[in-house]
Design an enzyme around this catalytic site. Structure first.
Site, PDB file in Angstrom:
ATOM      1  N   ASP A  52     -16.475  13.677   1.228  1.00 61.99           N
ATOM      2  CA  ASP A  52     -16.113  14.535   2.361  1.00 61.99           C
ATOM      3  C   ASP A  52     -14.643  14.330   2.729  1.00 61.99           C
ATOM      4  OD1 ASP A  52     -18.680  15.556   2.602  1.00 61.99           O
ATOM      5  OD2 ASP A  52     -19.319  13.996   4.004  1.00 61.99           O
ATOM      6  N   TYR A  80     -20.482   1.954  -0.527  1.00 62.69           N
ATOM      7  CA  TYR A  80     -19.638   2.458   0.551  1.00 62.69           C
ATOM      8  C   TYR A  80     -19.452   1.377   1.610  1.00 62.69           C
ATOM      9  CZ  TYR A  80     -20.909   7.128  -1.220  1.00 62.69           C
ATOM     10  OH  TYR A  80     -21.112   8.236  -2.013  1.00 62.69           O
ATOM     11  N   ASP A  94     -21.162  13.200  11.675  1.00 60.62           N
ATOM     12  CA  ASP A  94     -19.902  12.451  11.579  1.00 60.62           C
ATOM     13  C   ASP A  94     -18.909  13.064  12.555  1.00 60.62           C
ATOM     14  OD1 ASP A  94     -19.035  14.794  10.381  1.00 60.62           O
ATOM     15  OD2 ASP A  94     -18.586  13.905   8.430  1.00 60.62           O
ATOM     16  N   ARG A 186     -23.967   9.841   6.062  1.00 60.57           N
ATOM     17  CA  ARG A 186     -24.012  10.472   7.395  1.00 60.57           C
ATOM     18  C   ARG A 186     -25.440  10.507   7.925  1.00 60.57           C
ATOM     19  NH1 ARG A 186     -21.954  16.195   7.026  1.00 60.57           N
ATOM     20  NH2 ARG A 186     -22.178  16.051   4.782  1.00 60.57           N
TER      21      ARG A 186
END
Length: 236
Positions: A52, A80, A94, A186
């Site tokens: 993203d 991540y 988010d 997310r």
């Protein structure tokens, strides 16, 4: 320095995607730089797994014949790091959208936060965010979201291999997650808020690993373009 033949025969480039760039912009920047350097009319360039715009970190960009390996690379496990902010939800899960609902966090303890991670380990069902590029009936979910239309989103199975809390500062929780292909961090952040009888959203995200590839070995698009075309300004 790589040659024209190297890029045509196929390279897998480890790129550290900048904040606020789409994955498509990063691919275009790399493609422009290669074409300019070697005066190529065309060359295949693609990425192995979208990040993203609000996320940074490892983007694998394949050139030439290496684009055939994209599906295989996309299937590899990912890692991540990032932050989840407790006490508020957003429609996109988010910071792409504004906080739409706030919740109490007074009841949440450090022990509860660490314990809540256990609910998400292993194979879990996860609903992708409505603000995502997944398609339903030929239309991307974020298009429905922007039109204010409600659609039924099917949950899907993903695997969380590791979910570690690396820091807690007031309502901001730092984490590291290792997960399977198709996992939405997310959605994990959103569901984490629910697990704590509150609300939450993803406030920062960085992809650190894809399979054996590590962001520590990556370079930025700007660094790549300067290596290839030292006298040129970056172009998108």
């Amino acid at each position: 320095m790589k040659t024209k033949e190297d890029f045509l025969d196929g390279q897998t480039l480890l790129i550290d995607k900048p904040l606020n760039w789409s994955s498509f912009q990063a691919v275009n920047s790399i493609k422009w730089s290669i074409r300019r350097k070697f005066e190529l009319k065309k060359i295949k360039v693609g990425h192995a797994g979208t990040l993203d715009p609000l996320a940074t970190g490892l983007l694998l960009i394949c050139t030439g014949k290496s684009t055939k390996t994209i599906n295989e690379l996309q299937g590899q496990a990912k890692e991540y790091t990032g932050t989840i902010t407790l006490g508020g939800t957003t429609p996109s899960y988010d910071l792409e959208s504004e906080i739409n609902e706030t919740f109490s966090t007074e009841h949440i303890t450090e022990a509860m936060i660490k314990e809540a991670t256990q609910q998400f380990l292993g194979e879990i069902e996860q609903a992708p965010p409505i603000f995502s590029a997944l398609k339903k009936d030929g239309k991307r979910l974020y298009e429905y979201a922007r039109e204010g239309l409600e659609v039924e989103i099917k949950k899907r199975l993903v695997t969380i291999h590791e979910f570690e809390i690396t820091g807690i500062e007031a309502t901001v929780v730092s984490f590291r997650v290792a997960c399977s292909k198709g996992t939405y961090i997310r959605s994990l952040a959103h569901d984490f808020g629910i697990a704590l009888n509150s609300g939450a959203h993803l406030s920062s995200l960085r992809r650190t690993k894809i399979g054996d590839y590590n962001v520590d070995n990556a370079i930025t698009t700007e660094e790549f373009n300067k290596l290839l075309n030292p006298d040129a300004e970056e172009n998108l």
